[in-house]
Design a protein around this motif. Structure first.
Motif, PDB file in Angstrom:
ATOM      1  N   ASN A   1       0.795  -1.296   0.129  1.00 10.79           N
ATOM      2  CA  ASN A   1      -0.103   0.029  -0.045  1.00 10.79           C
ATOM      3  C   ASN A   1       0.638   1.321  -0.084  1.00 10.79           C
ATOM      4  OD1 ASN A   1      -2.442  -1.558   0.012  1.00 10.79           O
ATOM      5  ND2 ASN A   1      -2.467  -1.656   2.429  1.00 10.79           N
ATOM      6  N   CYS A   2       2.008   1.192   0.707  1.00 14.15           N
ATOM      7  CA  CYS A   2       2.785   2.356   0.778  1.00 14.15           C
ATOM      8  C   CYS A   2       4.421   1.829   0.968  1.00 14.15           C
ATOM      9  CB  CYS A   2       2.513   3.365   1.833  1.00 14.15           C
ATOM     10  SG  CYS A   2       2.438   2.698   3.289  1.00 14.15           S
TER      11      CYS A   2
ATOM     12  N   LYS B   1       8.614  12.429  -7.840  1.00 14.90           N
ATOM     13  CA  LYS B   1       7.208  12.825  -7.968  1.00 14.90           C
ATOM     14  C   LYS B   1       6.463  11.874  -8.959  1.00 14.90           C
ATOM     15  CE  LYS B   1       7.913  16.994  -9.141  1.00 14.90           C
ATOM     16  NZ  LYS B   1       7.758  18.554  -9.497  1.00 14.90           N
ATOM     17  N   ALA B   2       7.076  11.514  -9.972  1.00 16.98           N
ATOM     18  CA  ALA B   2       6.450  10.398 -10.935  1.00 16.98           C
ATOM     19  C   ALA B   2       6.009   9.007 -10.243  1.00 16.98           C
ATOM     20  CB  ALA B   2       7.435  10.062 -12.248  1.00 16.98           C
ATOM     21  N   LEU B   3       7.067   8.691  -9.455  1.00 19.28           N
ATOM     22  CA  LEU B   3       6.837   7.336  -8.760  1.00 19.28           C
ATOM     23  C   LEU B   3       5.818   7.548  -7.627  1.00 19.28           C
ATOM     24  CD1 LEU B   3      10.783   6.342  -7.937  1.00 19.28           C
ATOM     25  CD2 LEU B   3       9.145   5.305  -9.227  1.00 19.28           C
ATOM     26  N   ALA B   4       5.842   8.758  -6.808  1.00 19.70           N
ATOM     27  CA  ALA B   4       4.626   9.097  -5.843  1.00 19.70           C
ATOM     28  C   ALA B   4       3.361   8.968  -6.646  1.00 19.70           C
ATOM     29  CB  ALA B   4       4.942  10.351  -5.326  1.00 19.70           C
ATOM     30  N   ILE B   5       2.990   9.175  -7.810  1.00 25.87           N
ATOM     31  CA  ILE B   5       1.930   9.022  -8.471  1.00 25.87           C
ATOM     32  C   ILE B   5       1.036   7.768  -8.088  1.00 25.87           C
ATOM     33  CG2 ILE B   5       0.505   9.235 -10.415  1.00 25.87           C
ATOM     34  CD1 ILE B   5       2.361  11.354 -11.374  1.00 25.87           C
TER      35      ILE B   5
ATOM     36  N   ARG C   1       2.548   5.432  -2.403  1.00 24.60           N
ATOM     37  CA  ARG C   1       2.763   6.349  -1.376  1.00 24.60           C
ATOM     38  C   ARG C   1       4.157   6.406  -0.763  1.00 24.60           C
ATOM     39  NH1 ARG C   1      -0.158   5.148   2.736  1.00 24.60           N
ATOM     40  NH2 ARG C   1      -0.216   7.344   3.502  1.00 24.60           N
ATOM     41  N   ILE C   2       5.172   7.186  -0.842  1.00 22.64           N
ATOM     42  CA  ILE C   2       6.283   7.083  -0.517  1.00 22.64           C
ATOM     43  C   ILE C   2       6.762   7.896   0.595  1.00 22.64           C
ATOM     44  CG2 ILE C   2       8.751   7.575  -0.969  1.00 22.64           C
ATOM     45  CD1 ILE C   2       7.919   6.904  -4.033  1.00 22.64           C
ATOM     46  N   PHE C   3       7.290   7.415   2.014  1.00 20.22           N
ATOM     47  CA  PHE C   3       7.729   8.223   3.083  1.00 20.22           C
ATOM     48  C   PHE C   3       9.556   8.089   2.783  1.00 20.22           C
ATOM     49  CE2 PHE C   3       9.413   9.066   6.987  1.00 20.22           C
ATOM     50  CZ  PHE C   3       8.596   9.992   7.676  1.00 20.22           C
ATOM     51  N   LEU C   4       9.952   9.280   2.659  1.00 25.08           N
ATOM     52  CA  LEU C   4      11.300   9.015   2.216  1.00 25.08           C
ATOM     53  C   LEU C   4      12.367   9.478   3.640  1.00 25.08           C
ATOM     54  CD1 LEU C   4      13.450   9.456  -0.971  1.00 25.08           C
ATOM     55  CD2 LEU C   4      14.378  10.693   1.027  1.00 25.08           C
TER      56      LEU C   4
END
Length: 665
Positions: free
Chosen positions: A421-422, A489-493, A496-499
C-alpha cells in the motif's frame, strides 16, 4: 553451534543428470545444507523432481546396506576440510584392519594427525570405510580400552555422541512431510445426478494423482494436500494433550496475525445424527473470533488466509526434528503473506523449539529477501541445459546472497516494491532495522497489531541508487537534481512514499542542505520527505539508556568473559559522565572514543574495541563500521516505548511514520 553441513550422497541416488556447478560427474553431495533451504529457478529446472527424490533418501546411520537404499550422511564441512588437508598431505595409502588398528606406514598415527581416513567420495569420505567405522564403534562402544580406530584415540571414542558433535550430524530418525502445489483447504464435492445433490468426495484425489505420477506412496513421507483438513482438525480436537497443545499454538498464530491478537477457535463442525444417517456433505470448518457475534466459515475467508492455514497447520502439527518439504509456498500468497510465512518459520518460538528443517522450492524473489537478515538460510539456484549429446541436464549452484543473476532468472524487476500500500524509503538495512524496532515498540504500546510488511507497507533501500548519487553527493549538476526530483514525483503518483534522509549535520545553507530543502519542497499527498536535521545519522538517536544495554557487545570478548561484572560497572560509570545528546551532530565514533577512554583498561587492554568505529588518517573518529550489526543489536533488544520515547526525535519520527502507514497524514 555449527549452522550448516554437507550432505554426502551414496552412489545410487538416481540424480545422475544433476550436476553441482560445472562438475563433469553427477552430484554426489549437497553443500551447506541449513535449517532453511530455498531452491529457486525457472520452470522446468528440475526443482520439484529433485526434492521428490531427496524425500526418499535415508540417513546412513542405521542403514545396513547402502547399496540397496539411497542414503545421505550429514557432515560438518569445516572439519571435513581440515581432515582432507591432513589426508592429502600425509596419507598415500591406508588399510583398515579388524584388530582396531590403523596402519599407513607401519606406525599407529595419533588423533591429531589423522582423524578419519578416506579420500574417495569428493576427496572427503569413502562410504565403505565410514560404514565399517560407524558399525565398529557402535558394536564395541563399551569395550574401547587403550586402542584407536582410524587414528582416533579411545578417549575421543568413549562416547559415540562426541564423534557426532565433532564431525557428523546425527539424525536418529527423520519424519518427512510434503506439502505439494496440488493443495486446498476445501473438501471436494461432486454432483450426484441420481440423488440430485452434492456429495463429498471421500478419497484424497490430489494425493492419488501424485501417487500415480510420482509414486509417493513408495516413499516414507506424509503428504498433506489439505483435502482432509476437516478430518485432521476433528481428530486433533480429540487427541492427547500434547497434540491439542500444538493445535492451540496454531490457533494463537492465526488469531495474532489475522484477527488483531484476538482468541480464535477453529472447529471441524460435526453433526452426529446427520453422520449416522449417511449424510456426509455437511462437513464444514468454522472460525470463531473472540468478540464477534457470528462464526465465520473457513471457505468464506480470503484465499491468502486459507493458503497460509494449509502451510502453517502442518508445520505446527509436525513432529520435532522433522524435514518439511514444500513446493512453491507462495501460491495464493500476497508478498506480505510470504514474508509472514518466512518470519514464522525463522522466528516463532514454538516452531524453533521443534528444530525443523525446511526444503522449499519457489519462484518468488520475496523468499530471497529473507537472506538479507538471516544466517540459517541456504539458497540453491537450479537451471537446465543440454549437453553435447542433446541430453537435458540440471545445474545446481549454492549461491551467495543478493545474487543478481538469480533475480534475473526469476524475472524480478523494480516494480516489485510497489505491491504494498505504501513504501518507506531508507538509506540502508541499518535504517530499516531501527525503524522496525521503533515501530514495533510503538504499536505494542498503543495496543495495535504491527502492520503487515509488504502488504500495509514495504521498505525500499535506496543506497547506491540514483537518488543516493544525485541527491546526496557534493558534486552535482542542477539539471540532474531537477530530473531526479521529477522521477520521485512520478513514482509517488502510483505509490505513497515516505523517504527518510540523514542530513549528515549539514547546514541548510550548504550545498547539500539546499538540495535536501529542495527535496522537502516537493512534498505532496503521496510523497512525504523526512530529513532529520537535528542529528548527523540515525545512530545518533541512541540514548545512554539504550547504549547501556548494547555496549557490552562492542567490548573485548576475552575481557568480558572473565570480567563481565566489572565491565558492566565500567559501562555504567562511563555513561554517567558522557551524554549522547552532546554528540547528536557529531560522528558516533567520537562518542564511543570518549566512552572507551572513560571505561579504561583491564590487564593493559582497552575494554571497548576501537575497531568498531572509524579512526581516520588525521586521528579523528568517524562512524560505526558495522552499521548493520549495531542496528540488529538494537532491534533484538526489544526496547520498550517508555525507553525509546525519552528521545523526542525517535518519538516524533515514529509517530510520523505510524500516521503515514495508517493514512492519517
Amino acid at each position: 553451534m555449527k549452522d550448516f553441513y554437507d550432505l554426502i550422497f551414496s552412489e545410487n541416488t538416481e540424480l545422475n543428470d544433476y550436476f553441482l556447478n560445472e562438475e563433469v560427474e553427477g552430484i554426489s553431495f549437497f553443500p551447506k545444507f541449513n535449517n532453511i533451504n530455498i531452491i529457486v529457478g525457472a520452470n522446468n529446472s528440475g526443482k520439484s523432481r529433485f526434492i521428490r527424490s531427496f524425500m526418499s533418501f535415508q540417513n546412513l546411520q542405521g542403514v545396513d546396506d547402502i547399496n540397496k537404499i539411497k542414503t545421505f550422511i550429514p557432515i560438518y564441512n569445516k572439519e571435513v576440510q581440515e581432515v582432507n588437508k591432513i589426508i592429502d598431505s600425509n596419507i598415500n595409502t591406508y588399510q583398515f584392519r579388524s584388530e582396531n588398528t590403523y596402519y599407513s606406514d607401519g606406525s599407529n598415527p595419533d588423533r591429531e594427525n589423522v582423524k578419519i581416513l578416506s579420500r574417495n567420495i569428493l576427496k572427503v569420505l569413502d562410504f565403505d570405510v565410514l560404514t565399517d567405522f560407524l558399525s565398529i564403534v557402535k558394536e564395541n562402544k563399551d569395550k574401547i580400552v587403550n586402542v584407536s580406530y582410524f587414528g582416533i584415540k579411545n578417549q575421543y571414542l568413549s562416547e559415540f555422541n562426541e564423534i557426532d558433535d565433532f564431525f557428523l550430524k546425527e539424525f536418529k530418525s527423520i519424519k518427512r512431510y510434503y506439502i505439494p502445489t496440488l493443495r486446498t483447504a476445501h473438501s471436494l464435492f461432486n454432483f450426484d445426478l441420481k440423488l440430485d445433490k452434492y456429495s463429498k468426495i471421500e478419497n484424497d484425489v490430489f494425493l492419488e494423482t501424485l501417487n500415480n505420477y510420482y509414486k509417493l506412496d513408495k516413499i516414507d513421507v506424509e503428504v498433506f494436500t489439505g483435502i482432509h483438513l476437516y478430518k485432521e482438525i476433528l481428530n486433533t480436537r480429540n487427541s492427547r494433550r500434547e497434540i491439542r497443545q500444538s493445535f492451540e499454538k496454531f490457533e494463537d498464530f492465526i488469531g495474532k496475525y489475522f484477527f488483531d491478537k484476538r482468541k480464535v477457535d477453529i472447529v471441524a463442525e460435526f453433526n452426529k445424527d446427520e453422520s449416522l444417517a449417511g449424510n456426509n456433505n455437511l462437513e464444514n470448518i468454522s472460525v470463531h473470533i473472540e468478540g464477534e457475534k457470528n462464526t465465520r466459515d473457513l471457505f468464506r475467508l480470503g484465499d491468502g488466509i486459507q493458503a497460509i492455514i494449509i502451510l502453517m497447520y502442518k508445520i505446527f502439527m509436525s513432529e520435532n526434528d522433522s524435514f518439511i518439504f514444500i513446493d512453491e509456498p507462495e501460491l495464493n500468497l500476497h508478498p506480505g503473506m510470504q514474508r509472514l510465512f518466512l518470519e514464522q518459520i525463522t522466528r516463532n518460538d514454538d516452531l524453533k523449539k521443534k528444530n525443523l528443517t525446511y526444503i522449499i522450492t519457489t519462484h518468488s524473489n520475496h523468499f530471497l529477501d529473507l537472506t538479507i537478515e538471516k544466517e540459517n538460510v541456504s539458497i540453491y539456484s537450479f537451471s537446465a541445459k543440454k549437453n553435447t549429446h542433446g541430453e537435458k541436464q540440471f545445474i545446481i549452484k549454492n549461491v551467495n546472497r543478493g545474487d543478481n543473476e538469480l533475480l534475473r532468472n526469476l524475472g524480478v524487476n523494480n516494480s516489485s516494491v510497489f505491491m504494498a500500500n505504501c513504501s518507506i524509503w531508507v538509506e540502508g538495512i541499518s535504517d530499516r532495522n531501527y525503524i522496525k524496532a521503533f515501530l514495533k515498540s510503538y504499536y505494542d504500546w498503543i495496543g495495535k497489531s504491527y502492520p503487515k510488511e509488504d502488504i500495509d507497507f514495504a521498505f525500499f533501500e535506496y543506497a547506491g541508487s540514483n537518488i543516493d548519487h544525485y541527491i546526496f553527493e557534493d558534486k552535482i549538476e542542477k539539471e540532474d537534481v531537477e530530473i531526479i526530483l521529477e522521477d520521485i514525483k512520478a513514482l509517488a503518483i502510483s505509490n505513497r512514499i515516505f523517504l527518510l534522509a540523514d542530513s549528515d549535520a549539514s547546514k541548510q545553507s550548504s550545498k547539500k542542505g539546499i538540495r535536501l530543502k529542495e527535496l522537502e519542497n516537493i512534498k505532496s499527498d503521496n510523497f512525504i520527505p523526512k530529513v532529520v536535521w537535528n542529528i548527523r545519522e540515525i545512530e545518533n538517536l541512541l540514548t545512554n539508556e539504550m547504549w547501556k544495554e548494547i555496549l557490552i557487545e562492542l567490548c573485548n570478548k576475552t575481557l568480558v568473559k572473565s570480567n563481565e561484572a566489572e565491565v558492566l560497572l565500567k559501562i555504567e560509570e562511563a555513561l554517567s559522565e558522557v551524554k549522547y545528546s552532546d554528540y547528536e551532530k557529531r560522528y558516533v565514533g567520537e562518542f564511543l572514543e570518549e566512552i572507551k577512554n572513560k571505561m579504561g583498561k583491564i590487564s593493559s587492554s582497552f575494554i571497548l574495541n576501537q575497531s568498531t568505529y572509524e579512526v581516520k588518517s588525521d586521528g579523528s573518529f568517524g562512524t560505526i563500521i558495522n552499521k548493520k550489526e549495531l542496528s540488529e543489536l538494537v532491534f533484538n533488544k526489544n526496547f520498550s516505548w517508555e525507553t525509546l520515547s525519552k528521545n523526542k526525535e525517535i518519538e516524533k519520527l515514529t509517530i510520523e511514520i505510524y500516521k503515514f502507514i495508517s493514512r492519517k497524514q
